[in-house]
Design a protein around this motif. Structure first.
Motif, PDB file in Angstrom:
ATOM      1  N   PHE A  23      -3.996   0.050   2.366  1.00  0.00           N
ATOM      2  CA  PHE A  23      -2.791   0.044   3.194  1.00  0.00           C
ATOM      3  C   PHE A  23      -1.565  -0.209   2.328  1.00  0.00           C
ATOM      4  CE2 PHE A  23       0.448  -2.096   5.718  1.00  0.00           C
ATOM      5  CZ  PHE A  23       0.548  -1.267   6.832  1.00  0.00           C
ATOM      6  N   CYS A  69       5.091  -1.400  11.146  1.00  0.00           N
ATOM      7  CA  CYS A  69       3.798  -0.912  10.644  1.00  0.00           C
ATOM      8  C   CYS A  69       2.965  -2.035  10.040  1.00  0.00           C
ATOM      9  CB  CYS A  69       4.029   0.195   9.613  1.00  0.00           C
ATOM     10  SG  CYS A  69       4.627   1.754  10.323  1.00  0.00           S
ATOM     11  N   HIS A  73      -0.546  -3.479  11.567  1.00  0.00           N
ATOM     12  CA  HIS A  73      -1.752  -3.486  10.735  1.00  0.00           C
ATOM     13  C   HIS A  73      -2.599  -4.735  10.977  1.00  0.00           C
ATOM     14  CE1 HIS A  73      -4.342  -2.557   7.369  1.00  0.00           C
ATOM     15  NE2 HIS A  73      -4.018  -3.665   6.742  1.00  0.00           N
ATOM     16  N   LEU A 100      -1.601   4.515  12.331  1.00  0.00           N
ATOM     17  CA  LEU A 100      -1.509   3.394  13.269  1.00  0.00           C
ATOM     18  C   LEU A 100      -1.263   3.915  14.685  1.00  0.00           C
ATOM     19  CD1 LEU A 100       0.782   1.103  11.093  1.00  0.00           C
ATOM     20  CD2 LEU A 100      -1.651   0.724  11.565  1.00  0.00           C
TER      21      LEU A 100
END
Length: 209
Positions: A23, A69, A73, A100
């Motif tokens: 990520f 974001c 996560h 996502l």
């Protein structure tokens, strides 16, 4: 098609090691619009407020969608709002790039209203977060957190003064985080000449009524 850790060479003869992108790797490739909060500031937001898999978060001030974001996560659901449609669109594209699906983006003015109720955390990354206190009080549940990210000391001062005048909230703390990287090379051990200094202030507030 090769496994992680495999060595490959480019057409220019340069050797690389293949690794599945994390990520963090993908985050570095997000489309940039307005200035975004840095990871060094977002980490403490998650840790101090206890954001986890059951947390619902409101992100006021989408910007490029980077904060939304990162919070998506680790959280359950993120609702991100911005007054600029172009920022909302950038946020959507970045969330799609990261895969996502638990984050939504919409045009909205946190100074006026927020359709989300009983949120665990409300992150205010707006020019004057003191104007969003009334809205935050109806958005965050009792025991929830409001976090203001401000660039200027005067913004920080104005926000804290306004919050202290509202009995629904308790100011926990205001912090500035400085990140200084070090050079470690053989017998050389010293700070790098260039480090990340001031980016912004974080003020943590909790709703108590």
């Amino acid at each position: 098609k090769r496994k992680d850790g495999s060595n490959v060479k480019s057409t220019m003869g340069k050797e690389y090691v293949l690794l599945t992108a994390s990520f963090g790797d993908l985050f570095k490739r997000l489309h940039r619009g307005p200035q975004t909060m840095s990871l060094k500031d977002l980490g403490p937001v998650i840790a101090e407020t206890g954001i986890g898999t059951e947390s619902v978060i409101v992100d006021a001030g989408t910007g490029s969608g980077a904060a939304a974001c990162v919070l998506a996560h680790v959280g359950k659901k993120v609702h991100s709002f911005d007054i600029r449609p172009e920022n909302v669109e950038i946020g959507r594209k970045n969330a799609k790039f990261l895969g996502l699906e638990n984050v939504s983006f919409a045009v909205g003015d946190i100074y006026q209203k927020c359709p989300v109720k009983n949120a665990d955390v409300c992150l205010l990354d707006v020019p004057d977060p003191s104007k969003a206190i009334a809205t935050a009080a109806t958005t965050v549940k009792i025991g929830g957190y409001v976090v203001a990210y401000t660039l200027q000391a005067t913004q920080l001062q104005h926000f804290v003064k306004a919050v202290k005048a509202d009995k629904r909230f308790l100011v926990i703390k205001s912090v500035e985080l400085i990140e200084r990287s070090w050079k470690v090379d053989g017998d050389v051990l010293r700070p790098h000449n260039i480090s990340i200094g001031h980016t912004g202030f974080l003020t943590f507030v909790r709703r108590i009524q």
